[in-house]
Write an enzyme that holds these catalytic residues in place. Structure first.
Site, short mmCIF file in Angstrom:
data_model
loop_
_atom_site.label_atom_id
_atom_site.label_comp_id
_atom_site.label_asym_id
_atom_site.label_seq_id
_atom_site.Cartn_x
_atom_site.Cartn_y
_atom_site.Cartn_z
N GLY A 199 20.30 -107.76 -29.30
CA GLY A 199 21.16 -108.29 -28.24
C GLY A 199 22.26 -107.32 -27.88
N GLY A 236 26.78 -108.20 -25.41
CA GLY A 236 26.15 -106.94 -25.79
C GLY A 236 27.13 -105.88 -26.26
N ARG A 240 13.05 -105.53 -38.92
CA ARG A 240 13.56 -106.57 -39.81
C ARG A 240 12.45 -107.57 -40.14
NH1 ARG A 240 18.97 -106.64 -37.55
NH2 ARG A 240 19.13 -104.63 -36.47
N ASP A 271 16.78 -112.10 -39.90
CA ASP A 271 16.88 -111.04 -38.89
C ASP A 271 17.81 -109.92 -39.35
OD1 ASP A 271 18.62 -113.41 -38.44
OD2 ASP A 271 19.66 -112.07 -37.08
P1 AMP Z 1 24.08 -111.10 -36.16
O1 AMP Z 1 24.48 -112.42 -36.71
O2 AMP Z 1 25.24 -110.18 -35.84
O3 AMP Z 1 23.06 -110.41 -36.99
O4 AMP Z 1 23.43 -111.35 -34.75
C1 AMP Z 1 22.42 -112.30 -34.52
C2 AMP Z 1 21.84 -112.09 -33.16
O5 AMP Z 1 22.86 -112.18 -32.17
C3 AMP Z 1 21.18 -110.74 -32.93
O6 AMP Z 1 20.07 -110.96 -32.11
C4 AMP Z 1 22.24 -109.95 -32.23
O7 AMP Z 1 21.70 -108.92 -31.45
C5 AMP Z 1 22.91 -111.00 -31.38
N1 AMP Z 1 24.30 -110.66 -31.06
C6 AMP Z 1 25.36 -110.66 -31.89
N2 AMP Z 1 26.47 -110.30 -31.24
C7 AMP Z 1 26.12 -110.07 -29.95
C8 AMP Z 1 26.82 -109.68 -28.77
N3 AMP Z 1 28.13 -109.45 -28.76
N4 AMP Z 1 26.10 -109.55 -27.65
C9 AMP Z 1 24.78 -109.78 -27.62
N5 AMP Z 1 24.07 -110.16 -28.67
C10 AMP Z 1 24.73 -110.31 -29.83
MG MG Z 2 21.94 -108.94 -36.98
#
Ligand code: AMP
Ligand code: MG
Length: 540
Positions: free
Chosen positions: A113, A147, A211, A281
Site C-alpha cells: 500500500g 501511501g 511475505r 503479511d
Molecule cells: P502494516 O500494519 O504496516 O504492516 O500494514 C498493513 C497494510 O496496510 C499493508 O498492506 C500496508 O501496505 C498498508 N499500509 C500501511 N500504512 C499505509 C499507508 N500510509 N498508506 C497505504 N497503505 C498503508
Molecule cells: Mg506490513
C-alpha cells in the site's frame, strides 16, 4: 515521471534484472486506482513526485552490496531516485499483491500500500537485491490510506534494519532515508488529534520482500495456478539449492521456512526485540525481520510487554508470545500451500518440528548467553527457568544484566558469601529500582547465583574466554526505544547528527565503545511512559 540518463557518477553502470515482473503474472490494469487485483502477483505503479527531496542518511554497507559508489550516493541524482522523483534506466516499478491475517483474523487483500519496488540488482557475488521505496505514494493496494510515511517511523525503520543486521539478526536492509519536503497528516495515537509531520521515504533492500500473505491471497481466492507460479518462482529464485519445484520440494521448502522463521525468532529473543505486529503479511518467506513499525526493545525484562498500543488489550504480539505466534503464522502458510501439495501430514510434521527445533535452539541460545560450555538437559532447564522468572520479578534491564554477568569473577574455589556479594555488586547496574528490592528477592537471587557460579566453575573456562564468548551473543548496545526517539526529536528540529552517531554505534554493537558508554545506559526515568519510548502505534 522523468527517466534519468546519467545514473551514477558516470563511471559505473548498474544493470537491473527484474525477474519478479518478468516471470510472474501482471495486473493488466495500469491506472493507479485502488482496487481488488485478481489473478496477478503485482501491479505496475510509479512513485509519486515530491517537491524538495533531501538526503538524511544512507548506509555505506548497503550501497556496497548493490554496487553504488560513494560519489553516486552523495549525488543529487541519488536523492532524486530514492525520493521517487527519478527512475534509473532499467527500473520497472511495481507494487505486489498480498493478503494477510491481522491480529488473528483474515483481512483479505492488503498488498504494497505504500511500498514500491524499483527493480532488482544482481551484484558481483551473484546475490539478487530488490530495491523498494517505502512511503513513495499511493498504489492500487493503498485502500483508504495515503501511501506515505513520516520521518519518525522512517528513522526507526532505517536505524533498526541496519542495527539488526550488525547484531546478526536476519533482516531486510535499508539503503537510504530521504525527506520529501512535504507534510503528512498523522493521528499518532488515533485519538482525534491529527498533526502535520515531515514526510520521508526509506529505500529498503532485500533478496525478496515476499511475505506469507503473498501465498495466502491466492489460496483464499482459489487462484491455484498463480499460487503455484509464485511458489515455483520463489523456490527457483530464493531457494535454488532445493532443486526444481515438485511436491517433494514444496515440502522441503516449507520445512526450510519453518527453520528460518525459528532462527529469526531465536535471534529476537536473544537480543530482546519485539516486532509488535506479527501479522502474516509481516512475515518474510525468507525468515527475515521485515516491516519495522511499532517494534520495541525490551529494557526491563517483561515477557508480557508489547510496544504496540493497538495490541495493548490482548498483548498478542508481546515478547514472550513471539515463538507461538510465529508457529501460528506458519500454520496459516501451510494452509495456503496445501492446495499445491495436496497432503497435510508433512506440513503438520514441519509445524511440529518448528516447536522442537525452537526449543532446542532456545536452550543452546540461553547456554550461550549464560556462558556455559553446553546445555545440560535436566540441570540447565531449572537454571534458565529460574533466572527468567527472577528477571521478571523486579525491573531488571535485560541487556545490561547479561552483559554484566560476563564480568563475574568466579576465580574463588567456592561460591562463598564474599563472592556472592561481589557478584551482586557487579550486577547492580541492571536494576531500575534497587531500593525497592526485598530481602525475599535477594534470597532467591542469591540461591540462583550460587548455582550459576558453581556451574561456571565446573566448566572451568578461562574468565577472559568466557567473557569473550558471552560478549559475542549479549550485545552491549541495542536500539533502546528512547535512543531512537531522541534521534527523532533532534531530526524533527533539523539536526540529523544523532542518526549518524547511532549508525556508527550500531556498526559494532557487541564491542565496548568507551566513548559511547552513554548509549549503553538504562532507560532514563523521563522515558518510562513517554510516547515513542514506551508506547508506539501503527500510525506511521
Ligand atoms: P502494516 O500494519 O504496516 O504492516 O500494514 C498493513 C497494510 O496496510 C499493508 O498492506 C500496508 O501496505 C498498508 N499500509 C500501511 N500504512 C499505509 C499507508 N500510509 N498508506 C497505504 N497503505 C498503508
Ligand atoms: Mg506490513
Amino acid at each position: 515521471m522523468t527517466y534519468a540518463t546519467p545514473i551514477s557518477d558516470g563511471k559505473e553502470s548498474i544493470e537491473f534484472d527484474n525477474r519478479f515482473v518478468r516471470e510472474l503474472p501482471q495486473d493488466p490494469e495500469t491506472a493507479n486506482t485502488r482496487r481488488q487485483v485478481l489473478g496477478a502477483c503485482y501491479s505496475r505503479v510509479n512513485p509519486t513526485q515530491v517537491s524538495s527531496p533531501k538526503l538524511v542518511a544512507y548506509s555505506r554497507e548497503v550501497a556496497a552490496l548493490v554496487g553504488f559508489s560513494k560519489a553516486f550516493c552523495e549525488s543529487e541524482a541519488f536523492t532524486r531516485v530514492f525520493a521517487g522523483n527519478l527512475l534509473m534506466p532499467g527500473m520497472e516499478p511495481y507494487a505486489a499483491c498480498y493478503g494477510g491475517h491481522q491480529f488473528g483474523n483474515w483481512a483479505g487483500q492488503l498488498g504494497d500500500g505504500r511500498a514500491i519496488n524499483l527493480g532488482e540488482i544482481v551484484n558481483q557475488h551473484a546475490q539478487r537485491w530488490v530495491l523498494q521505496l517505502k512511503g513513495a505514494g499511493p498504489t492500487p493496494y493503498s485502500r483508504t490510506a495515503d501511501g506515505l510515511a513520516v520521518l519518525r517511523s522512517s528513522i526507526r525503520e532505517f536505524l533498526c534494519s541496519e542495527a539488526m543486521f550488525h547484531l546478526g539478526v536476519p533482516t531486510t536492509r535499508a539503503l537510504s532515508l530521504v525527506l520529501t519536503g512535504e507534510d503528512v497528516e498523522r493521528d499518532m495515537f488515533y485519538d482525534g488529534h491529527p498533526k502535520l509531520e515531515p514526510g520521508a521515504v526509506v529505500c529498503r533492500v532485500s533478496p525478496s520482500f515476499t511475505r506469507f500473505g503473498n501465498f495466502e491471497i491466492f489460496a483464499s481466492r482459489g487462484e491455484i495456478k498463480v499460487l503455484k507460479q509464485l511458489a515455483d518462482y520463489t523456490i527457483r529464485t530464493d531457494f535454488p539449492h532445493l532443486g526444481e519445484p515438485s511436491q517433494k520440494v514444496y515440502v522441503k521448502w516449507f520445512e526450510e521456512i519453518c527453520r528460518r522463521t525459528a532462527d529469526m525468532i531465536l535471534h529476537w529473543m536473544r537480543v530482546g526485540f519485539v516486532h509488535g505486529v506479527m501479522n502474516t503479511d509481516n512475515l518474510s518467506i525468507l525468515g527475515l525481520t521485515i516491516d519495522y513499525g511499532p517494534y520495541g526493545w525490551l529494557e526491563d525484562y517483561t515477557p508480557g510487554w508489547t510496544p504496540n498500543t493497538t495490541d495493548a488489550g490482548t498483548k498478542r504480539y508481546c515478547f514472550g508470545n513471539q515463538p507461538q505466534i510465529a508457529q501460528w503464522n506458519l500454520v496459516k502458510l501451510a494452509n495456503a500451500l496445501y492446495p499445491i501439495i495436496g497432503t497435510a501430514a508433512p506440513l503438520q510434521a514441519a509445524v511440529d518440528f518448528f516447536g522442537h527445533y525452537y526449543q532446542k535452539g532456545f536452550q543452546t541460545m540461553m547456554a550461550d548467553k549464560l556462558g556455559l560450555t553446553a546445555f545440560v538437559p535436566g540441570i540447565n532447564e531449572r537454571l534458565v527457568k529460574e533466572l527468567l522468572e527472577i528477571l521478571s520479578l523486579v525491573e531488571t534491564d535485560m541487556t545490561i544484566f547479561f552483559r554484566r554477568l560476563a564480568l563475574l569473577d568466579t576465580q574463588g574455589r567456592q561460591a562463598d558469601d564474599m563472592e556472592l556479594t561481589a557478584a551482586r555488586a557487579v550486577l547492580m547496574d541492571a536494576y531500575y529500582a534497587p531500593e525497592k528490592i526485598t530481602n525475599g528477592y535477594w534470597e532467591r537471587f542469591n540461591a540462583w547465583l550460587e548455582t550459576y557460579i558453581l556451574r561456571i566453575k565446573k566448566d572451568n573456562l578461562q574468565p577472559e574466554k568466557r567473557r569473550e564468548k558471552m560478549d559475542a551473543v549479549n550485545p552491549k548496545y541495542v536500539l533502546r526505544n528512547y535512543l531512537a526517539q531522541l534521534s527523532i526529536d533532534k531530526a524533527e528540529q533539523g539536526d540529523f547528527s544523532m542518526i549518524r552517531d547511532l549508525q556508527d554505534l550500531f556498526r559494532h554493537p557487541y564491542d565496548e565503545q568507551p566513548d559511547k558508554e552513554k548509549f549503553a545506559e538504562k532507560r532514563p526515568d523521563w522515558a518510562r511512559s513517554k510516547p515513542g519510548c514506551s508506547m508506539l502505534s501503527c500510525s506511521s
